[in-house]
Design a protein around this motif. Sequence first.
Motif, PDB file in Angstrom:
ATOM      1  N   HIS A  23      -8.682   5.557  -4.457  1.00 55.38           N
ATOM      2  CA  HIS A  23      -8.885   6.982  -4.689  1.00 55.38           C
ATOM      3  C   HIS A  23     -10.264   7.478  -4.255  1.00 55.38           C
ATOM      4  O   HIS A  23     -10.387   8.621  -3.812  1.00 55.38           O
TER       5      HIS A  23
ATOM      6  N   ASP B 271      -6.655  15.052   1.050  1.00 53.88           N
ATOM      7  CA  ASP B 271      -5.981  16.010   0.167  1.00 53.88           C
ATOM      8  C   ASP B 271      -4.763  15.419  -0.531  1.00 53.88           C
ATOM      9  O   ASP B 271      -4.175  16.060  -1.404  1.00 53.88           O
ATOM     10  N   GLU B 272      -4.366  14.212  -0.158  1.00 49.69           N
ATOM     11  CA  GLU B 272      -3.227  13.578  -0.808  1.00 49.69           C
ATOM     12  C   GLU B 272      -3.643  12.641  -1.938  1.00 49.69           C
ATOM     13  O   GLU B 272      -2.789  12.059  -2.609  1.00 49.69           O
ATOM     14  N   THR B 273      -4.940  12.483  -2.148  1.00 51.56           N
ATOM     15  CA  THR B 273      -5.434  11.625  -3.222  1.00 51.56           C
ATOM     16  C   THR B 273      -5.039  12.209  -4.577  1.00 51.56           C
ATOM     17  O   THR B 273      -5.174  13.414  -4.813  1.00 51.56           O
ATOM     18  N   ASP B 274      -4.554  11.366  -5.470  1.00 48.85           N
ATOM     19  CA  ASP B 274      -4.171  11.789  -6.826  1.00 48.85           C
ATOM     20  C   ASP B 274      -5.447  12.005  -7.637  1.00 48.85           C
ATOM     21  O   ASP B 274      -6.040  11.070  -8.175  1.00 48.85           O
ATOM     22  N   MET B 275      -5.902  13.277  -7.735  1.00 52.31           N
ATOM     23  CA  MET B 275      -7.173  13.575  -8.398  1.00 52.31           C
ATOM     24  C   MET B 275      -7.094  13.385  -9.910  1.00 52.31           C
ATOM     25  O   MET B 275      -8.090  13.089 -10.562  1.00 52.31           O
ATOM     26  N   GLU B 276      -5.900  13.556 -10.465  1.00 54.70           N
ATOM     27  CA  GLU B 276      -5.743  13.332 -11.909  1.00 54.70           C
ATOM     28  C   GLU B 276      -5.977  11.859 -12.233  1.00 54.70           C
ATOM     29  O   GLU B 276      -6.678  11.527 -13.195  1.00 54.70           O
ATOM     30  N   GLN B 277      -5.414  10.967 -11.416  1.00 55.70           N
ATOM     31  CA  GLN B 277      -5.610   9.541 -11.631  1.00 55.70           C
ATOM     32  C   GLN B 277      -7.054   9.141 -11.332  1.00 55.70           C
ATOM     33  O   GLN B 277      -7.640   8.315 -12.043  1.00 55.70           O
TER      34      GLN B 277
END
Length: 230
Positions: free
Chosen positions: A218, A156-162
């Motif tokens: 990611h 849940d800490e993965t930068d989904m936008e990136q």
Amino acid sequence: MGFTDLISDAGLTLLNNWVKTRSYIVGYSPSQADVKVYQQIKQIPAPEKYPYAWRWYNHLLTFEGEFDTLPGDPTKDFTAYGPEASELTVNPAAAPEKAAEEDDDIDLFGSDEEEDDAEAEKLKAERLAEYNKKKAGKVKPAAKSIVTLDVKPWDDETDMEQLTKNVLAIEQDGLVWGGHKLVAVGFGIKKLQLNIVIEDDKVSLDDLQAKIEEDEDHVQSTDVVAMQKL
């Protein structure tokens, strides 16, 4: 009647039933009717619930850069199309019959009333050669597939936008990125789900998945959710 909305379940069901036997909203090729209806859809139709709308929507993605050049009246609203719309043409499902009629324009066997057998055979040979020449001149369209991919992050800490930017930055001949969205999977984790159109001879799904998974910071894994030939 026409289409009234393309957001509700009722509206999407109406569209799904409409394109079940049609390649396009009106006629035998993409037009402004398709553009107007396509622009009203705010979320990719779910393939398991609206399979025909999903197929039509993703097929339209391949023309997204050409919308302004498609024929038709761009001033008409999407409600001008659909059931009982006055602009409806012959059901495109009948299009194969038209193609068959075009092929039948060339009589391969000549007339049964030919009295001179030699002349009849010569005529048949000439017509057969003309038929083969016509067939040889037709360019076979590239085989394409519509694919829905899931891209799963580590946590849940993965930068989904990136993550999304990195995936969409992948460019390849024969690959067209379509719509995408984030889908909750639980415990605050979301996966990226996106649609693509690929040319089968140019793009290997295994290779594409491997490229996406190279983003090890990611991406945990990828899965093919659905695939359909165009």
